[in-house]
Design an enzyme around this catalytic site. Structure first.
Site, PDB file in Angstrom:
ATOM      1  N   GLU A 171       0.820  -1.219   0.000  1.00 19.79           N
ATOM      2  CA  GLU A 171       0.000   0.000   0.000  1.00 19.79           C
ATOM      3  C   GLU A 171       0.851   1.265   0.000  1.00 19.79           C
ATOM      4  O   GLU A 171       0.423   2.309  -0.488  1.00 19.79           O
ATOM      5  CB  GLU A 171      -0.954   0.025   1.200  1.00 19.79           C
ATOM      6  CG  GLU A 171      -2.104  -0.973   1.113  1.00 19.79           C
ATOM      7  CD  GLU A 171      -1.743  -2.353   1.640  1.00 19.79           C
ATOM      8  OE1 GLU A 171      -0.547  -2.598   1.932  1.00 19.79           O
ATOM      9  OE2 GLU A 171      -2.654  -3.193   1.748  1.00 19.79           O
ATOM     10  N   PHE A 211     -11.105  -7.167  14.534  1.00 17.71           N
ATOM     11  CA  PHE A 211     -10.065  -7.643  13.630  1.00 17.71           C
ATOM     12  C   PHE A 211      -9.789  -6.586  12.555  1.00 17.71           C
ATOM     13  O   PHE A 211     -10.701  -6.089  11.915  1.00 17.71           O
ATOM     14  CB  PHE A 211     -10.497  -8.957  12.974  1.00 17.71           C
ATOM     15  CG  PHE A 211      -9.490  -9.469  11.991  1.00 17.71           C
ATOM     16  CD1 PHE A 211      -8.219  -9.846  12.412  1.00 17.71           C
ATOM     17  CD2 PHE A 211      -9.794  -9.555  10.639  1.00 17.71           C
ATOM     18  CE1 PHE A 211      -7.279 -10.299  11.511  1.00 17.71           C
ATOM     19  CE2 PHE A 211      -8.843  -9.997   9.725  1.00 17.71           C
ATOM     20  CZ  PHE A 211      -7.585 -10.379  10.166  1.00 17.71           C
ATOM     21  N   GLN A 212      -8.535  -6.259  12.383  1.00 22.79           N
ATOM     22  CA  GLN A 212      -8.088  -5.264  11.394  1.00 22.79           C
ATOM     23  C   GLN A 212      -8.728  -3.889  11.599  1.00 22.79           C
ATOM     24  O   GLN A 212      -8.974  -3.167  10.645  1.00 22.79           O
ATOM     25  CB  GLN A 212      -8.299  -5.769   9.967  1.00 22.79           C
ATOM     26  CG  GLN A 212      -7.408  -6.969   9.679  1.00 22.79           C
ATOM     27  CD  GLN A 212      -7.253  -7.275   8.213  1.00 22.79           C
ATOM     28  OE1 GLN A 212      -8.160  -7.062   7.423  1.00 22.79           O
ATOM     29  NE2 GLN A 212      -6.086  -7.790   7.847  1.00 22.79           N
ATOM     30  N   LYS A 246     -17.526  -0.708   6.640  1.00 22.76           N
ATOM     31  CA  LYS A 246     -18.105  -1.730   5.767  1.00 22.76           C
ATOM     32  C   LYS A 246     -19.619  -1.610   5.660  1.00 22.76           C
ATOM     33  O   LYS A 246     -20.186  -1.782   4.576  1.00 22.76           O
ATOM     34  CB  LYS A 246     -17.705  -3.098   6.324  1.00 22.76           C
ATOM     35  CG  LYS A 246     -17.781  -4.230   5.337  1.00 22.76           C
ATOM     36  CD  LYS A 246     -17.162  -5.481   5.957  1.00 22.76           C
ATOM     37  CE  LYS A 246     -17.629  -6.739   5.241  1.00 22.76           C
ATOM     38  NZ  LYS A 246     -16.862  -7.025   4.028  1.00 22.76           N
ATOM     39  N   MET A 298      24.169   9.028   2.021  1.00 25.20           N
ATOM     40  CA  MET A 298      24.043  10.342   2.633  1.00 25.20           C
ATOM     41  C   MET A 298      24.370  10.286   4.124  1.00 25.20           C
ATOM     42  O   MET A 298      25.018  11.185   4.662  1.00 25.20           O
ATOM     43  CB  MET A 298      22.627  10.885   2.416  1.00 25.20           C
ATOM     44  CG  MET A 298      22.433  12.296   2.915  1.00 25.20           C
ATOM     45  SD  MET A 298      23.629  13.431   2.193  1.00 25.20           S
ATOM     46  CE  MET A 298      22.675  14.107   0.840  1.00 25.20           C
TER      47      MET A 298
HETATM   48  C1  LIG Z   1      12.531   5.671   5.057  1.00 24.20           C
HETATM   49  C2  LIG Z   1      13.808   6.325   5.430  1.00 24.20           C
HETATM   50  N1  LIG Z   1      14.631   5.743   6.323  1.00 24.20           N
HETATM   51  C3  LIG Z   1      15.805   6.328   6.650  1.00 24.20           C
HETATM   52  C4  LIG Z   1      16.167   7.526   6.105  1.00 24.20           C
HETATM   53  C5  LIG Z   1      17.474   8.204   6.495  1.00 24.20           C
HETATM   54  N2  LIG Z   1      18.341   8.294   5.328  1.00 24.20           N
HETATM   55  C6  LIG Z   1      18.453   9.431   4.613  1.00 24.20           C
HETATM   56  S1  LIG Z   1      19.456   9.269   3.311  1.00 24.20           S
HETATM   57  C7  LIG Z   1      19.806   7.684   3.706  1.00 24.20           C
HETATM   58  C8  LIG Z   1      20.726   6.875   2.880  1.00 24.20           C
HETATM   59  C9  LIG Z   1      20.165   6.600   1.543  1.00 24.20           C
HETATM   60  O1  LIG Z   1      20.946   5.581   0.954  1.00 24.20           O
HETATM   61  P1  LIG Z   1      20.731   5.218  -0.552  1.00 24.20           P
HETATM   62  O2  LIG Z   1      19.302   4.969  -0.818  1.00 24.20           O
HETATM   63  O3  LIG Z   1      21.672   4.147  -0.932  1.00 24.20           O
HETATM   64  O4  LIG Z   1      21.091   6.571  -1.290  1.00 24.20           O
HETATM   65  P2  LIG Z   1      22.504   7.315  -1.386  1.00 24.20           P
HETATM   66  O5  LIG Z   1      22.510   8.362  -0.331  1.00 24.20           O
HETATM   67  O6  LIG Z   1      23.572   6.290  -1.167  1.00 24.20           O
HETATM   68  O7  LIG Z   1      22.504   7.883  -2.750  1.00 24.20           O
HETATM   69  C10 LIG Z   1      19.134   7.296   4.859  1.00 24.20           C
HETATM   70  C11 LIG Z   1      19.228   5.970   5.510  1.00 24.20           C
HETATM   71  C12 LIG Z   1      15.259   8.112   5.190  1.00 24.20           C
HETATM   72  N3  LIG Z   1      15.498   9.283   4.617  1.00 24.20           N
HETATM   73  N4  LIG Z   1      14.114   7.472   4.866  1.00 24.20           N
END
Ligand SMILES: Cc1ncc(C[n+]2csc(CCOP(=O)(O)OP(=O)(O)O)c2C)c(N)n1
Ligand SMILES: [Mg+2]
Lengths: 577, 169
Positions: free
Chosen positions: A52, A114-115, A164, A473
């Site tokens: 979803e 439920f749900q 529902k 990042m």
């Molecule tokens: C759902 C979610 N979890 C954690 C983060 C924290 N976060 C920000 S950037 C990042 C790393 C992203 O890694 P990747 O997708 O490999 O992209 P890159 O920065 O290596 O290009 C994380 C864990 C986030 N933004 N979103």
């Protein structure tokens, strides 16, 4: 008038609202609505997703691509809670969605059935509006109001929780032609005196700057912005969400963004301007850095449809609450001679002395290089969807956008896993435009299940996975601010994304040398069906410039040393030697 | 640190399920503690008026009011004058007091504070007292020295700007 069931009312209302596309996953508490769908399948195209969250991000991408609201249909409990991240994503970026969640019968609400989950409670802080339907006779009006609220004023997601028993109950379907919401009347005009003040400030200004935000894309007013820039010769910068500015004089737009990972010249322009005309921005902390040092010499004019944005994060000298279209049209009615060419030339010089750049390599694929090449090979009207992280910032810096509504990403919430499903939705909404998704290796795996959706509907989406074997990042922050202690950010066990794609039925290519990039991008751009390029990129690369969080945007880091250790940390078989 | 003070906001809303929660949430998420909230019919049919009293920083209150105004069911948000002289502010309390040695003192206090005795029992009385919050607090403080307070129920604050102030707005 003939009585019809709630489930049928829903589809009749969707037709009245010109909805021809919906996204979702069925379940027990929405099964009656899905049954009804069988009778509408020739008028409304339904897309089944694998999660979803994916369905809701797709609706978001569809909305960004078309300007129409994205409609989602899911079941109660887990179906509804799975949409939460995507609803919050849409909320932060002001994207119109109407999310219909099944709910347990009204007689069972509150019994931990439920749900059952308290969907209106859970989504209250992340929706523009939500409503639990408790009476079949109110349902048509609730639907009408949902679409009206989602799409007018500052757009946003609306959730309708539909028990529902209401789906089964019969009532008269009297779809209102108009809404009557005395407590909801967005102010669209823009105060004439404030507009006049702005233009008088412009006359006196020596260094004006227009800051273009996501509101310009949402309101479809980019061409007015371009005309405004050209008419008065004002230079402009854009936020992450405001891309697609293209005045006929190219010197009037400083591409690449401002803020934390903005360009040096973009941040210079903001920091040195004496009049900042901000159009549909919300002055995110990622844009302003330390608010005390943001645009210190400028009078700030803030135009926004949402009064609650004005003065929230930065001081504002001239607030203009109104629809950008009205306000820009009023701006354009003014006629006077101004000459900002000295300022424009000053900015050009800074742009030349401090260009946006990156170290070239013939050993590693530089992600920036790959993005530049994609930008060359894909048509100008391509829709680019990025995920979150370094990949997002590099796309924002190095991809050349030519049109409004061309660059989508989760700007406000920063939701990893956004790009793939949102790209699918964008392609569904704009089948005649190329859609290219850039995702990091981390984020790609957060909604990777939607590769199956691509194959199911043969959606010719183009995907690039920029694989740096890390949550890049975060790893960059750890390098710069935490002494290279890479806590939980190295993904040295990534799968072969290209093989996964192939197994699912999607053409795929894996590349790891810079000399493979051009050919791969050309093929990606030219291939007729869905295709994925898995690119192993330099794991050491950082996003620069960088303003440390809370820092002055006029003082970014321009360079940062590589952590050479990363080559050892990220063990890769293959031909980078 | 930003200056903290007491703010009173009057909010006219359509009385639909969940409105109170939405409005209260917007104060809570910015760390404003709601010290009193009253809800009741207003002068306009269909609309109810909420009077909300919060303690919190001065600098964010305007912005929160704007966010409250964005709640679809909210018809109007009006801050009530921050100047005590410019507003009328009342609260009613019911106080159940148990007699101790000094029954007479209790009756005297009720009279001085122009309270009303609304129930008399074997062991004590229930007093109704109306006034500004400070008056009620003073009464509670004094009466607890003469009798034992068993229970207090307060209505929360009703407030509005004075005639001359609201005309000027
Ligand atoms: C759902 C979610 N979890 C954690 C983060 C924290 N976060 C920000 S950037 C990042 C790393 C992203 O890694 P990747 O997708 O490999 O992209 P890159 O920065 O290596 O290009 C994380 C864990 C986030 N933004 N979103
Ligand atoms: Mg990565």
């Amino acid at each position: 008038m003939k009585k019809i069931k709630g489930s049928k009312m829903l589809f009749e209302a969707l037709l009245k609202e010109n909805v021809d596309t919906i996204f979702g996953i069925p379940g027990g508490a929405i099964i009656n609505v899905y049954d009804e769908l069988c009778d509408y399948e020739n008028k409304i195209k339904f897309y089944l997703f694998r999660h979803e969250q994916g369905a809701t991000h797709a609706a978001d991408g569809y909305a960004r691509a078309t300007g129409k609201p994205g409609v989602v249909l899911v079941t109660s409990g887990p179906g509804a809670t799975n949409t939460v991240t995507a609803i919050a994503t849409a909320y932060m970026d002001s994207i119109p969605l109407v999310v219909i969640t099944g709910q347990v019968p009204t007689s069972m609400i509150g019994t931990d059935a439920f749900q059952e989950s308290d969907v209106t409670g859970i989504t209250m802080p992340i929706t523009k509006h939500n409503h639990l339907v408790t009476n079949i006779e109110e349902f048509p009006q609730v639907l009408k109001e949902a679409f009206h609220i989602a799409t007018t004023g500052r757009p946003g997601p609306v959730v309708i929780d539909l028990p529902k028993d209401i789906q089964i109950a019969e009532g008269t379907f009297n779809y209102p032609e108009e809404v009557n919401l005395p407590s909801y009347k967005p102010n669209v005009k823009g105060h004439p005196r404030q507009i006049k003040t702005t233009m008088e400030l412009l006359k006196k200004s020596k260094k004006p700057l227009v800051l273009v935000g996501g509101g310009v894309n949402l309101s479809g007013t980019m061409s007015l912005v371009n005309r405004f820039l050209d008419k008065f010769g004002i230079p402009a910068v854009a936020t992450l969400m405001g891309r697609g500015v293209k005045p006929s004089n190219p010197k009037l737009y400083l591409p690449g963004g401002i803020g934390m990972h903005g360009t040096y010249y973009g941040n210079y322009a903001v920091s040195n301007s004496d009049l900042l005309i901000a159009l549909g921005v919300r002055f995110s902390d990622r844009i302003i850095g330390n608010p005390k040092y943001f645009a210190p010499n400028a009078k700030i004019v803030h135009v926004d449809i949402d009064p609650a944005e004005i003065g929230k994060n930065v001081r504002v000298d001239v607030p203009i609450v109104g629809d950008l279209r009205n306000v820009l049209e009023k701006f354009l009615e003014y006629d006077f001679e101004v000459d900002f060419s000295n300022w424009v030339e000053e900015l050009q010089k800074i742009k030349e002395s401090h260009p946006l750049t990156y170290p070239k390599s013939d050993k590693y694929i530089k992600p920036q290089y790959l993005i530049e090449k994609a930008s060359e090979y894909f048509p100008e009207d391509t829709i680019v969807v990025s995920d979150v992280g370094q990949n997002q910032m590099w796309v924002a810096q190095f991809y050349k956008f030519h049109n409004p509504r061309s660059f989508f990403c989760s700007g406000g919430l920063g939701t990893m896993g956004y790009a793939l499903p949102a790209g699918i939705g964008a392609k569904i909404g704009q089948p005649h435009r190329e859609v290219i998704v850039f995702a990091g290796d981390g984020g790609f795996q957060m909604n990777i299940q939607e590769l199956m959706t691509i194959n199911r509907y043969k959606i010719p989406l183009k995907i690039v996975v920029l694989d740096n074997n890390s949550l890049g990042m975060v790893r960059q922050w750890q390098q710069l601010f935490f002494k290279c202690r890479y806590s939980a950010t190295i993904l040295d066990d990534n799968p072969e994304f290209s093989k996964i794609a192939e197994v699912v039925g999607i053409k795929a290519l894996k590349i790891q040398r810079p000399d493979e990039v051009e050919k791969a991008m050309r093929e990606l751009a030219e291939y007729e069906g869905p295709m994925l390029v898995h690119a192993l990129v330099d794991p050491r690369e950082n996003v620069l410039p960088m303003v440390p969080p809370g820092g002055k945007i006029s003082e970014p880091y321009l360079t940062a040393p590589y952590d050479e250790n990363l080559e050892k940390v990220v063990k890769r078989g293959g031909s980078n030697e | 640190m930003n200056k903290k003070s007491r703010h009173i906001v009057s909010v006219l809303v359509y009385n639909k399920a969940g409105v109170l929660r939405k409005v209260a949430h917007l104060f809570a998420r910015r760390g404003y503690n709601i010290s009193s909230i009253t809800v009741g019919k207003s002068e306009i049919p269909d609309l109810v008026r909420m009077i909300i009293v919060v303690e919190g920083e001065d600098n964010a209150i305007d912005q929160i009011e704007k966010q409250v105004y964005k709640v679809i069911e909210v018809y109007k948000v009006s801050p009530i004058s921050s100047n005590v002289e410019d507003r009328v502010e009342r609260e009613m309390a019911l106080i159940k007091v148990k007699f101790e040695d000094n029954k007479q003192e209790i009756y005297q206090l009720v009279e001085i504070f122009r309270g009303k005795i609304v129930d008399v029992g074997q062991e004590g009385i229930i007093v109704e007292i109306t006034g500004a919050t400070s008056k009620i607090e003073a009464f509670v403080d004094l009466i607890s020295k003469s009798g034992k307070i068993i229970e207090i129920a307060r209505t929360g604050i009703a407030a509005m700007d004075r005639w001359d102030v609201s005309q000027g707005k």
